[in-house]
Design a protein around this motif. Structure first.
Motif, PDB file in Angstrom:
ATOM      1  N   ARG A 110     -40.826   6.276 -35.410  1.00  0.00           N
ATOM      2  CA  ARG A 110     -39.315   6.959 -35.630  1.00  0.00           C
ATOM      3  C   ARG A 110     -38.673   6.593 -34.617  1.00  0.00           C
ATOM      4  O   ARG A 110     -39.268   6.560 -33.056  1.00  0.00           O
ATOM      5  CB  ARG A 110     -38.400   7.988 -36.039  1.00  0.00           C
ATOM      6  CG  ARG A 110     -38.722   8.179 -37.323  1.00  0.00           C
ATOM      7  CD  ARG A 110     -38.263  10.012 -37.994  1.00  0.00           C
ATOM      8  NE  ARG A 110     -38.426   9.636 -39.500  1.00  0.00           N
ATOM      9  CZ  ARG A 110     -36.961   9.910 -39.879  1.00  0.00           C
ATOM     10  NH1 ARG A 110     -35.962   9.557 -39.286  1.00  0.00           N
ATOM     11  NH2 ARG A 110     -36.912   9.749 -41.537  1.00  0.00           N
TER      12      ARG A 110
ATOM     13  N   HIS B 281     -30.047   1.310 -37.142  1.00  0.00           N
ATOM     14  CA  HIS B 281     -28.687   2.386 -37.695  1.00  0.00           C
ATOM     15  C   HIS B 281     -27.548   1.599 -37.606  1.00  0.00           C
ATOM     16  O   HIS B 281     -26.312   2.353 -38.495  1.00  0.00           O
ATOM     17  CB  HIS B 281     -28.751   3.479 -36.388  1.00  0.00           C
ATOM     18  CG  HIS B 281     -28.194   3.040 -35.406  1.00  0.00           C
ATOM     19  ND1 HIS B 281     -29.048   2.431 -34.337  1.00  0.00           N
ATOM     20  CD2 HIS B 281     -27.085   3.415 -34.555  1.00  0.00           C
ATOM     21  CE1 HIS B 281     -28.208   1.766 -33.151  1.00  0.00           C
ATOM     22  NE2 HIS B 281     -27.497   2.377 -33.267  1.00  0.00           N
TER      23      HIS B 281
ATOM     24  N   TYR C 290     -25.377   9.776 -41.487  1.00  0.00           N
ATOM     25  CA  TYR C 290     -26.354  10.734 -41.020  1.00  0.00           C
ATOM     26  C   TYR C 290     -25.585  11.655 -40.656  1.00  0.00           C
ATOM     27  O   TYR C 290     -24.477  11.737 -39.658  1.00  0.00           O
ATOM     28  CB  TYR C 290     -26.932  10.132 -39.743  1.00  0.00           C
ATOM     29  CG  TYR C 290     -27.609  10.775 -38.750  1.00  0.00           C
ATOM     30  CD1 TYR C 290     -28.868  11.601 -39.604  1.00  0.00           C
ATOM     31  CD2 TYR C 290     -27.259  11.573 -37.498  1.00  0.00           C
ATOM     32  CE1 TYR C 290     -29.913  13.052 -38.670  1.00  0.00           C
ATOM     33  CE2 TYR C 290     -28.347  12.741 -37.186  1.00  0.00           C
ATOM     34  CZ  TYR C 290     -28.719  13.177 -37.586  1.00  0.00           C
ATOM     35  OH  TYR C 290     -29.629  14.146 -37.242  1.00  0.00           O
TER      36      TYR C 290
ATOM     37  N   HIS D  59     -32.491   7.747 -43.843  1.00  0.00           N
ATOM     38  CA  HIS D  59     -33.559   7.593 -42.166  1.00  0.00           C
ATOM     39  C   HIS D  59     -32.902   7.342 -41.578  1.00  0.00           C
ATOM     40  O   HIS D  59     -33.297   6.845 -40.265  1.00  0.00           O
ATOM     41  CB  HIS D  59     -34.523   6.375 -42.627  1.00  0.00           C
ATOM     42  CG  HIS D  59     -36.091   7.440 -43.775  1.00  0.00           C
ATOM     43  ND1 HIS D  59     -37.007   6.737 -43.746  1.00  0.00           N
ATOM     44  CD2 HIS D  59     -35.387   6.900 -44.680  1.00  0.00           C
ATOM     45  CE1 HIS D  59     -37.332   6.766 -44.975  1.00  0.00           C
ATOM     46  NE2 HIS D  59     -36.309   7.205 -45.554  1.00  0.00           N
ATOM     47  N   ARG D  60     -31.577   7.580 -40.942  1.00  0.00           N
ATOM     48  CA  ARG D  60     -30.696   6.921 -39.648  1.00  0.00           C
ATOM     49  C   ARG D  60     -31.376   5.546 -39.335  1.00  0.00           C
ATOM     50  O   ARG D  60     -31.746   5.482 -37.941  1.00  0.00           O
ATOM     51  CB  ARG D  60     -30.646   7.813 -38.316  1.00  0.00           C
ATOM     52  CG  ARG D  60     -29.401   7.897 -37.762  1.00  0.00           C
ATOM     53  CD  ARG D  60     -30.048   8.980 -37.275  1.00  0.00           C
ATOM     54  NE  ARG D  60     -28.493   9.422 -35.705  1.00  0.00           N
ATOM     55  CZ  ARG D  60     -28.567  10.122 -35.342  1.00  0.00           C
ATOM     56  NH1 ARG D  60     -29.390  11.066 -34.731  1.00  0.00           N
ATOM     57  NH2 ARG D  60     -27.711   9.944 -34.263  1.00  0.00           N
TER      58      ARG D  60
ATOM     59  N   SER E  53     -31.343  12.787 -41.483  1.00  0.00           N
ATOM     60  CA  SER E  53     -32.748  11.205 -41.672  1.00  0.00           C
ATOM     61  C   SER E  53     -33.667  11.863 -42.122  1.00  0.00           C
ATOM     62  O   SER E  53     -34.544  10.279 -41.880  1.00  0.00           O
ATOM     63  CB  SER E  53     -32.935  10.913 -40.093  1.00  0.00           C
ATOM     64  OG  SER E  53     -33.464  12.218 -39.663  1.00  0.00           O
TER      65      SER E  53
ATOM     66  N   SER F 208     -33.544   7.743 -34.523  1.00  0.00           N
ATOM     67  CA  SER F 208     -34.014   9.382 -35.023  1.00  0.00           C
ATOM     68  C   SER F 208     -35.537   9.685 -35.467  1.00  0.00           C
ATOM     69  O   SER F 208     -36.190   9.656 -34.143  1.00  0.00           O
ATOM     70  CB  SER F 208     -33.899   8.523 -37.161  1.00  0.00           C
ATOM     71  OG  SER F 208     -35.195   7.568 -37.106  1.00  0.00           O
TER      72      SER F 208
ATOM     73  N   GLN G  78     -34.650   4.932 -39.059  1.00  0.00           N
ATOM     74  CA  GLN G  78     -35.029   5.602 -38.877  1.00  0.00           C
ATOM     75  C   GLN G  78     -36.533   3.814 -37.404  1.00  0.00           C
ATOM     76  O   GLN G  78     -36.450   4.528 -36.702  1.00  0.00           O
ATOM     77  CB  GLN G  78     -36.715   4.846 -40.025  1.00  0.00           C
ATOM     78  CG  GLN G  78     -38.238   4.925 -40.258  1.00  0.00           C
ATOM     79  CD  GLN G  78     -38.499   4.918 -40.655  1.00  0.00           C
ATOM     80  OE1 GLN G  78     -38.318   4.722 -41.922  1.00  0.00           O
ATOM     81  NE2 GLN G  78     -39.896   4.793 -40.510  1.00  0.00           N
TER      82      GLN G  78
END
Length: 362
Positions: A343, A308, A319, A300-301, A333, A346, A303
């Protein structure tokens, strides 16, 4: 015994945080109107433990939604509430305005985060790989992951994906795991299959399982629903497409009995080899095995900023796109989201990869 002690410690720490947040909010509300502390405590407790209450039965959907938004408070309250407390100690007469400023920050986070979650973007990428004996000269592939289809990442959000994917007129669509949010019940109840069926590509739509399908423990139902939606699920399976490429779908890393990648390799290596694996756990293996195109999701990078930082530490590629020798790797992501429908740092996305297949001499 150690496990029980660890669980008890987590519960105590979590409960202390819930109490501290509630105490802070109650103190702020008291600057406007009297608030019964017992009534407030019950309501606040239901909010703070909503995500656990929701797991009792899927019909408690309201608690599922409340719990998802509560995770935003947990994520950023850890930073904002202590700052507010310290500033209040310095300026005790300004509690009301300090509370308004913290609320404003939360609303800003919610506004920007919601936009990023529900306004997906298309990431374009062009790559070249050796044609080998492939009959095709080029291939357009749509890649997406982590839909978490359910109550919040819902039917309307799926429609956005179908619209954007079909606008690209892809040759191939790859859905790389976490298609539903644990339990496929809302996918079924809300008729999302009819939307998924509208995906259109030359050589089909293919998917793999993610960790959340395993958490939901309804994999047979999920596979049945996806197959009925024209999404062909590959569970540790390799197939030949258009006499031009091999496509492998791996079971997720959650499945400790999944096959080794070497055991899924095509017998003939005369065509490009594409692999879908939800978790980008180790790119050294597909590079060593001679994979040409490897797609994943899961991270999800982060999220929500600054998560991250942790995904970067955990994964070689958490990512984006990376080339390692002849291996082209992508980690998305995700198109949906897990938990809170926001988010930060991302954005919901799908990848459109234009692949040019060149002769060895080119």
């Amino acid at each position: 015994m150690k496990r029980f002690g660890a669980i008890l410690l987590v519960i105590l720490v979590y409960s202390a945080i819930v109490f501290y947040f509630g105490w802070s909010v109650h103190a702020w509300l008291e600057t406007f109107i009297p608030v019964n502390k017992w009534f407030f405590g019950v309501v606040w407790g239901l909010i703070g433990y909503a995500i656990l209450i929701a797991r009792i039965d899927h019909r408690l959907r309201l608690f599922n939604i409340i719990g998802s938004y509560w995770m935003i408070i947990m994520q950023y309250g850890i930073i904002l509430f202590p700052i507010g407390t310290i500033v209040t100690w310095i300026f005790p007469s300004q509690l009301r305005w300090i509370g308004w400023m913290i609320l404003a920050v939360f609303l800003f986070i919610l506004m920007i985060g919601t936009y990023n979650a529900f306004t997906p973007v298309v990431r374009d990428l062009s790559i070249k790989m050796t044609k080998k004996d492939a009959k095709l000269d080029k291939l357009k592939v749509v890649v997406a992951s982590d839909f978490h289809l359910g109550l919040l990442s819902n039917k309307a959000h799926l429609k956005r994906f179908v619209k954007k994917a079909n606008e690209e007129h892809p040759d191939l669509i790859l859905l790389v795991g976490d298609l539903v949010d644990d339990d496929p019940i809302w996918f079924v109840k809300n008729g999302m299959s009819e939307v998924m069926k509208q995906l259109d590509s030359t050589y089909g739509v293919y998917g793999v399982l993610g960790n959340h399908e395993y958490y939901g423990k309804k994999i047979p139902l999920l596979v049945e629903e996806m197959e009925a939606s024209n999404v062909h699920m590959l569970l540790d399976e390799t197939i030949l497409l258009a006499d031009s490429l091999y496509l492998t779908g791996r079971e997720d890393l959650t499945n400790k009995k999944r096959k080794q990648l070497s055991g899924l390799a095509p017998e003939k290596r005369n065509l490009p080899w594409f692999v879908m694996d939800h978790t980008p756990s180790n790119l050294l293996i597909p590079e060593k095995e001679g994979v040409d195109f490897h797609v994943s999701g899961h991270t999800h990078r982060g999220q929500m900023w600054p998560n991250h930082i942790f995904t970067r530490k955990i994964f070689e590629l958490d990512y984006g796109y990376k080339q390692k020798g002849s291996l082209h790797a992508i980690v998305s992501s995700g198109f949906g989201f897990w938990g809170p429908p926001i988010r930060l740092g991302s954005q919901s996305e799908l990848w459109v990869v234009n692949i040019k297949l060149e002769d060895v001499k080119a």
